[in-house]
Design a protein around this motif. Structure first.
Motif, mmCIF file in Angstrom:
data_model
loop_
_atom_site.group_PDB
_atom_site.id
_atom_site.type_symbol
_atom_site.label_atom_id
_atom_site.label_comp_id
_atom_site.label_asym_id
_atom_site.label_seq_id
_atom_site.Cartn_x
_atom_site.Cartn_y
_atom_site.Cartn_z
ATOM 1 N N ASN A 1 42.158 42.627 39.118
ATOM 2 C CA ASN A 1 42.785 41.379 38.677
ATOM 3 C C ASN A 1 42.357 40.231 39.585
ATOM 4 O O ASN A 1 42.304 40.374 40.812
ATOM 5 C CB ASN A 1 44.309 41.508 38.704
ATOM 6 C CG ASN A 1 44.830 42.426 37.622
ATOM 7 O OD1 ASN A 1 44.182 42.617 36.598
ATOM 8 N ND2 ASN A 1 45.999 43.007 37.838
ATOM 9 N N PHE B 1 45.053 40.067 31.125
ATOM 10 C CA PHE B 1 44.181 40.729 30.148
ATOM 11 C C PHE B 1 44.816 42.042 29.687
ATOM 12 O O PHE B 1 45.265 42.849 30.497
ATOM 13 C CB PHE B 1 42.817 41.024 30.778
ATOM 14 C CG PHE B 1 41.723 40.082 30.333
ATOM 15 C CD1 PHE B 1 42.009 38.813 29.885
ATOM 16 C CD2 PHE B 1 40.391 40.480 30.368
ATOM 17 C CE1 PHE B 1 41.006 37.946 29.474
ATOM 18 C CE2 PHE B 1 39.378 39.633 29.960
ATOM 19 C CZ PHE B 1 39.686 38.355 29.510
ATOM 20 N N GLN C 1 41.047 43.675 25.968
ATOM 21 C CA GLN C 1 40.214 42.733 26.705
ATOM 22 C C GLN C 1 39.526 43.405 27.894
ATOM 23 O O GLN C 1 38.362 43.130 28.198
ATOM 24 C CB GLN C 1 41.068 41.552 27.177
ATOM 25 C CG GLN C 1 41.567 40.677 26.025
ATOM 26 C CD GLN C 1 42.675 39.729 26.451
ATOM 27 O OE1 GLN C 1 43.664 40.141 27.069
ATOM 28 N NE2 GLN C 1 42.517 38.459 26.138
ATOM 29 N N ARG C 2 40.248 44.312 28.558
ATOM 30 C CA ARG C 2 39.649 45.036 29.688
ATOM 31 C C ARG C 2 38.574 46.012 29.212
ATOM 32 O O ARG C 2 37.526 46.157 29.851
ATOM 33 C CB ARG C 2 40.747 45.775 30.464
ATOM 34 C CG ARG C 2 41.690 44.829 31.197
ATOM 35 C CD ARG C 2 42.906 45.535 31.780
ATOM 36 N NE ARG C 2 43.867 44.562 32.266
ATOM 37 C CZ ARG C 2 43.897 44.095 33.508
ATOM 38 N NH1 ARG C 2 43.037 44.541 34.403
ATOM 39 N NH2 ARG C 2 44.790 43.194 33.863
ATOM 40 N N THR C 3 38.832 46.660 28.090
ATOM 41 C CA THR C 3 37.833 47.576 27.532
ATOM 42 C C THR C 3 36.569 46.815 27.139
ATOM 43 O O THR C 3 35.444 47.283 27.373
ATOM 44 C CB THR C 3 38.401 48.313 26.311
ATOM 45 O OG1 THR C 3 39.541 49.082 26.715
ATOM 46 C CG2 THR C 3 37.367 49.232 25.695
ATOM 47 N N ASP D 1 44.674 45.754 27.269
ATOM 48 C CA ASP D 1 43.744 46.889 27.270
ATOM 49 C C ASP D 1 42.476 46.593 26.468
ATOM 50 O O ASP D 1 41.374 46.991 26.864
ATOM 51 C CB ASP D 1 44.437 48.139 26.703
ATOM 52 C CG ASP D 1 45.454 48.724 27.668
ATOM 53 O OD1 ASP D 1 45.365 48.397 28.870
ATOM 54 O OD2 ASP D 1 46.319 49.498 27.228
ATOM 55 N N THR E 1 35.492 44.064 28.469
ATOM 56 C CA THR E 1 34.818 43.659 29.706
ATOM 57 C C THR E 1 34.019 44.824 30.292
ATOM 58 O O THR E 1 32.872 44.660 30.724
ATOM 59 C CB THR E 1 35.837 43.150 30.737
ATOM 60 O OG1 THR E 1 36.597 42.066 30.183
ATOM 61 C CG2 THR E 1 35.139 42.668 32.003
ATOM 62 N N ARG E 2 34.612 46.000 30.290
ATOM 63 C CA ARG E 2 33.904 47.183 30.795
ATOM 64 C C ARG E 2 32.674 47.482 29.923
ATOM 65 O O ARG E 2 31.594 47.819 30.442
ATOM 66 C CB ARG E 2 34.847 48.391 30.823
ATOM 67 C CG ARG E 2 34.204 49.661 31.393
ATOM 68 C CD ARG E 2 35.210 50.783 31.485
ATOM 69 N NE ARG E 2 36.234 50.519 32.489
ATOM 70 C CZ ARG E 2 36.092 50.759 33.794
ATOM 71 N NH1 ARG E 2 34.932 51.266 34.242
ATOM 72 N NH2 ARG E 2 37.067 50.509 34.626
ATOM 73 N N THR F 1 35.957 41.201 38.139
ATOM 74 C CA THR F 1 37.331 40.693 38.111
ATOM 75 C C THR F 1 37.702 40.246 36.700
ATOM 76 O O THR F 1 36.858 39.777 35.932
ATOM 77 C CB THR F 1 37.513 39.504 39.071
ATOM 78 O OG1 THR F 1 36.636 38.434 38.688
ATOM 79 C CG2 THR F 1 37.222 39.909 40.496
ATOM 80 N N VAL F 2 38.989 40.383 36.366
ATOM 81 C CA VAL F 2 39.514 39.973 35.062
ATOM 82 C C VAL F 2 40.843 39.263 35.279
ATOM 83 O O VAL F 2 41.526 39.493 36.284
ATOM 84 C CB VAL F 2 39.733 41.180 34.118
ATOM 85 C CG1 VAL F 2 38.408 41.814 33.739
ATOM 86 C CG2 VAL F 2 40.664 42.208 34.750
ATOM 87 N N MET G 1 37.716 47.386 37.789
ATOM 88 C CA MET G 1 38.024 46.015 37.381
ATOM 89 C C MET G 1 39.273 45.595 38.143
ATOM 90 O O MET G 1 40.296 46.297 38.102
ATOM 91 C CB MET G 1 38.225 45.929 35.873
ATOM 92 C CG MET G 1 36.924 46.036 35.098
ATOM 93 S SD MET G 1 37.109 45.712 33.336
ATOM 94 C CE MET G 1 38.117 47.105 32.859
#
Length: 294
Positions: free
Chosen positions: A159, A135, A139-141, A137, A143-144, A130-131, A157
């Motif tokens: 939300n 967040f 921040q999501r990248t 792109d 995290t991945r 979860t993010v 991922m």
């Protein structure tokens, strides 16, 4: 003819997929079994794993509770609230080592993965993480990437407010409605409005503040005890790191106590972070703490 499952040529079971809440202050891992999510305890028997990474004198990396203890005795060798910096090109120094925020997050994820593997007695390769809804792109990248560095195939991922709504079963209800999910965490804060219709959830709007959370409320208390503002708190951390780190621990306890009590006393450590046999105390009321946080 052999029974089903006795022949190795049959397809193996699908790998277990865990769910991870990678938080600013604490993180959790769960597995979906018997129609509901089941939280998995870590090696210390706790559901919550502190999102803290530390480096010992011999270079060994510790995560979670062990790192939280190190945060008090050697704060210069610890990193925390690094979720706030996900997606940024910055390095955090722990002793003589440097880490990026996603590298630190990967160490927390790896610890959670290992706890899940030990609990479920199977290898863990897949995860849903979860993010925060706000967040971007980058921040999501990041995290991945952290998940992949931890040896995980990040299937999705999700939300955080969407995950909360799913857990409470709002997607399975027939009536149409609008929901407002408020998520105030240890370091981040976001509010999401979503629409429920025909068994689906759709985010209509979201807003967030990546630099507001429980850690900031604790810092306000520490600043008040030190009789200064945030800038002076930063100076105190440089000049007397052991005193401030020990005091922050006392203020965290006080903050939780003020949820139940009208007032409390905070023990004051000396410059070396030690407590006298009869230490001085700072009395704080719930009303005073509310005014600090306003």
């Amino acid at each position: 003819m052999p029974e089903f499952g006795s022949d190795s040529s049959f397809p193996t079971e699908e790998p277990v997929c865990i769910g991870i809440d990678l938080g600013t202050t604490h993180s959790l891992v769960s597995v979906f079994r018997d129609g509901k999510p089941e939280l998995i305890s870590n090696a210390h028997g706790d559901k919550l794993t502190p999102s803290i990474v530390g480096v010992l004198q011999d270079g060994q990396i510790v995560v979670g509770s062990a790192a939280r203890e190190l945060r008090v005795t050697a704060p210069e060798r610890c990193a925390w609230v690094f979720k706030r910096y996900m997606g940024q090109e910055r390095k955090l120094k722990l002793g003589d080592k440097e880490f990026t925020p996603h590298e630190l997050s990967s160490l927390v994820l790896q610890s959670l993965r290992d706890d899940a593997a030990a609990h479920l007695n199977t290898e863990i390769t897949d995860a849903v993480i979860t993010v925060p809804a706000y967040f971007n792109d980058h921040q999501r990248t990041a995290t991945r990437l952290a998940g992949e560095m931890a040896g995980l195939n990040v299937r999705r991922m999700i939300n955080e407010p969407t995950a909360a709504a799913l857990v409470y079963g709002f997607h399975a209800r027939e009536e149409e409605k609008n929901l407002c999910v408020i998520d105030l965490g240890g370091g981040t804060f976001d509010v999401t409005v979503m629409e429920v219709f025909e068994g689906t959830l759709e985010i209509r709007a979201t807003a967030g503040e990546s630099m507001l959370g429980g850690e900031d409320f604790t810092d306000r208390m520490v600043s008040a005890v030190l009789a200064g503002e945030d800038t002076q708190l930063e100076l105190a951390e440089l000049q007397q790191p052991l005193r401030v780190s020990r005091l922050r621990g006392e203020c965290e306890k006080a903050k939780r106590l003020l949820s139940k009590e009208e007032s409390c006393k905070i023990r004051l450590p000396d410059q070396d972070g030690n407590f006298a046999e009869s230490p001085k105390t700072y009395r704080l009321t719930r009303a005073e703490f509310s005014r600090m946080c306003d």
